[in-house]
Design an enzyme around this catalytic site. Sequence first.
Site, PDB file in Angstrom:
ATOM      1  N   PRO A 154     -11.088  -5.908   4.242  1.00 26.15           N
ATOM      2  CA  PRO A 154     -12.150  -6.415   5.127  1.00 26.15           C
ATOM      3  C   PRO A 154     -13.453  -5.629   4.979  1.00 26.15           C
ATOM      4  O   PRO A 154     -14.540  -6.191   5.120  1.00 26.15           O
ATOM      5  CB  PRO A 154     -11.580  -6.224   6.542  1.00 26.15           C
TER       6      PRO A 154
ATOM      7  N   LYS B  28      -5.120   7.256  15.945  1.00 32.44           N
ATOM      8  CA  LYS B  28      -4.616   8.198  14.939  1.00 32.44           C
ATOM      9  C   LYS B  28      -4.632   9.637  15.470  1.00 32.44           C
ATOM     10  O   LYS B  28      -3.783  10.458  15.085  1.00 32.44           O
ATOM     11  CB  LYS B  28      -5.432   8.089  13.652  1.00 32.44           C
TER      12      LYS B  28
ATOM     13  N   GLY C 210       0.773  -1.239   0.000  1.00 32.08           N
ATOM     14  CA  GLY C 210       0.000   0.000   0.000  1.00 32.08           C
ATOM     15  C   GLY C 210       0.808   1.294   0.000  1.00 32.08           C
ATOM     16  O   GLY C 210       1.720   1.491  -0.812  1.00 32.08           O
TER      17      GLY C 210
ATOM     18  N   ASP D  91       8.759  -5.674  13.717  1.00 32.49           N
ATOM     19  CA  ASP D  91       7.446  -5.532  14.340  1.00 32.49           C
ATOM     20  C   ASP D  91       7.489  -4.173  15.028  1.00 32.49           C
ATOM     21  O   ASP D  91       8.184  -4.005  16.038  1.00 32.49           O
ATOM     22  CB  ASP D  91       7.175  -6.657  15.344  1.00 32.49           C
TER      23      ASP D  91
ATOM     24  N   TYR E  56      -9.554   3.126  16.216  1.00 34.90           N
ATOM     25  CA  TYR E  56      -8.675   3.598  15.134  1.00 34.90           C
ATOM     26  C   TYR E  56      -8.498   5.120  15.249  1.00 34.90           C
ATOM     27  O   TYR E  56      -7.381   5.632  15.203  1.00 34.90           O
ATOM     28  CB  TYR E  56      -9.287   3.207  13.793  1.00 34.90           C
TER      29      TYR E  56
ATOM     30  N   THR F  55      -6.022   0.489  -0.985  1.00 33.21           N
ATOM     31  CA  THR F  55      -4.983  -0.465  -0.559  1.00 33.21           C
ATOM     32  C   THR F  55      -5.644  -1.695   0.076  1.00 33.21           C
ATOM     33  O   THR F  55      -6.857  -1.719   0.287  1.00 33.21           O
ATOM     34  CB  THR F  55      -4.040   0.145   0.510  1.00 33.21           C
TER      35      THR F  55
HETATM   36  N1  LIG Z   1      -5.956   2.762   3.121  1.00 33.03           N
HETATM   37  C1  LIG Z   1      -6.605   3.790   3.661  1.00 33.03           C
HETATM   38  O1  LIG Z   1      -7.755   4.080   3.277  1.00 33.03           O
HETATM   39  C2  LIG Z   1      -5.956   4.644   4.714  1.00 33.03           C
HETATM   40  C3  LIG Z   1      -6.553   5.883   5.041  1.00 33.03           C
HETATM   41  C4  LIG Z   1      -5.980   6.689   6.009  1.00 33.03           C
HETATM   42  C5  LIG Z   1      -4.814   6.282   6.653  1.00 33.03           C
HETATM   43  N2  LIG Z   1      -4.248   5.071   6.338  1.00 33.03           N
HETATM   44  C6  LIG Z   1      -3.038   4.689   7.058  1.00 33.03           C
HETATM   45  O2  LIG Z   1      -1.994   4.505   6.138  1.00 33.03           O
HETATM   46  C7  LIG Z   1      -1.057   3.554   6.671  1.00 33.03           C
HETATM   47  C8  LIG Z   1      -0.757   2.495   5.615  1.00 33.03           C
HETATM   48  O3  LIG Z   1      -1.950   1.796   5.335  1.00 33.03           O
HETATM   49  P1  LIG Z   1      -2.217   1.025   3.953  1.00 33.03           P
HETATM   50  O4  LIG Z   1      -3.549   1.446   3.506  1.00 33.03           O
HETATM   51  O5  LIG Z   1      -1.055   1.158   3.064  1.00 33.03           O
HETATM   52  O6  LIG Z   1      -2.355  -0.471   4.522  1.00 33.03           O
HETATM   53  P2  LIG Z   1      -1.799  -1.885   4.025  1.00 33.03           P
HETATM   54  O7  LIG Z   1      -2.612  -2.874   4.771  1.00 33.03           O
HETATM   55  O8  LIG Z   1      -1.755  -1.952   2.537  1.00 33.03           O
HETATM   56  O9  LIG Z   1      -0.290  -1.889   4.565  1.00 33.03           O
HETATM   57  C9  LIG Z   1      -0.007  -1.927   5.947  1.00 33.03           C
HETATM   58  C10 LIG Z   1       1.380  -2.549   6.131  1.00 33.03           C
HETATM   59  O10 LIG Z   1       1.698  -2.491   7.534  1.00 33.03           O
HETATM   60  C11 LIG Z   1       2.321  -3.712   7.884  1.00 33.03           C
HETATM   61  N3  LIG Z   1       2.180  -3.956   9.325  1.00 33.03           N
HETATM   62  C12 LIG Z   1       1.054  -4.243  10.013  1.00 33.03           C
HETATM   63  N4  LIG Z   1       1.349  -4.453  11.306  1.00 33.03           N
HETATM   64  C13 LIG Z   1       2.700  -4.303  11.436  1.00 33.03           C
HETATM   65  C14 LIG Z   1       3.611  -4.396  12.524  1.00 33.03           C
HETATM   66  N5  LIG Z   1       3.188  -4.724  13.768  1.00 33.03           N
HETATM   67  N6  LIG Z   1       4.915  -4.158  12.294  1.00 33.03           N
HETATM   68  C15 LIG Z   1       5.350  -3.852  11.039  1.00 33.03           C
HETATM   69  N7  LIG Z   1       4.547  -3.767   9.969  1.00 33.03           N
HETATM   70  C16 LIG Z   1       3.227  -3.987  10.171  1.00 33.03           C
HETATM   71  C17 LIG Z   1       1.607  -4.768   7.041  1.00 33.03           C
HETATM   72  O11 LIG Z   1       2.379  -5.965   6.937  1.00 33.03           O
HETATM   73  C18 LIG Z   1       1.452  -4.028   5.720  1.00 33.03           C
HETATM   74  O12 LIG Z   1       2.578  -4.254   4.873  1.00 33.03           O
HETATM   75  C19 LIG Z   1      -1.689   2.997   7.941  1.00 33.03           C
HETATM   76  O13 LIG Z   1      -1.119   3.644   9.064  1.00 33.03           O
HETATM   77  C20 LIG Z   1      -3.146   3.387   7.799  1.00 33.03           C
HETATM   78  O14 LIG Z   1      -3.792   3.521   9.042  1.00 33.03           O
HETATM   79  C21 LIG Z   1      -4.782   4.258   5.383  1.00 33.03           C
END
Ligand SMILES: NC(=O)c1ccc[n+]([C@@H]2O[C@H](COP(=O)([O-])OP(=O)(O)OC[C@H]3O[C@@H](n4cnc5c(N)ncnc54)[C@H](O)[C@@H]3O)[C@@H](O)[C@H]2O)c1
Length: 261
Positions: free
Chosen positions: A195, A157, A18, A61, A153, A190
Amino acid sequence: MALRFQNKTAVVTGAASGIGRATAKRLSDEGAQVVLADLNFDRAKQALSQMSDRCWAFQLDVSQEENWQELCRQLKQRGGLDILVNCAGIGITGDFEDMALQDWQAMMDVNLTAVFLGCKHAIKLMKCNESDSSIINISSVGGLVGGEDIAAYCASKGGVTLLSKSLALYCAGKGYSIRCNSVHPSYVDTEMLDPIASTLGGRETMLEAMASLVPMGRVAKPEDVAASIAYLASSDAAFVNGHQMLVDGAQLAGIPARHSA
Ligand SMILES: NC(=O)c1ccc[n+]([C@@H]2O[C@H](COP(=O)([O-])OP(=O)(O)OC[C@H]3O[C@@H](n4cnc5c(N)ncnc54)[C@H](O)[C@@H]3O)[C@@H](O)[C@H]2O)c1
């Protein structure tokens, strides 16, 4: 593409997927040596195929302090750290009254405590740098406003938002040349949305429903967010500090005409 990050080292957490992966690619394309840090080491290593050969993967982690200590030990040996992007995150939705303590705790551990740990150990390394260093913490629109079915969440945040501002002040007060900003995306296409897709009639239906809530009429691509992160990481943002940058297609800007009374 400009090479704004030549001779810079960046750590991106959550870089296997993502927004994190798109950010690692953007920083790598602009010349940085990027450490792709993720719990999912296999996918982080796979993502290296899209990056320059200066980049490397590290199994992290984010919620474990010993993991951060080991990463920083390796970074120190290899010359230090200039940019940290705390991007790893998880989202668990549901009715607040049914939320298990363990789900609340997991979200705090990965979304908030991990950002504390990353910033703490990065600042110890970065404060020795002669040139500007930058920390970018990925929050969310949910770090600025609440959400009916995502209370934990939003709480995590919101913590990231104010931790980032506090660290901007802390570093400036200490005379460290370290900026700290937060980024607040709305919907980004992403795997984090998977889910939700299953409960909303599939991915296409979900994306259409989400797009209808965004004044610009679409959800964000990971690359949209990565470009904003790269700006904050660069010297173009040399005086941008303690800022909460929305990347939301104007979703939080106000009430669109079609919805006004
Ligand atoms: N996708 C959205 O709509 C959205 C919107 C606002 C904010 N965000 C934020 O953007 C960030 C990235 O989200 P994304 O959409 O790319 O999600 P994603 O699920 O595509 O990627 C998340 C990544 O975090 C890794 N991860 C999870 N737990 C971990 C841990 N304990 N240690 C190390 N790595 C870990 C996962 O393996 C994965 O590679 C997150 O902080 C999310 O809250 C996402």
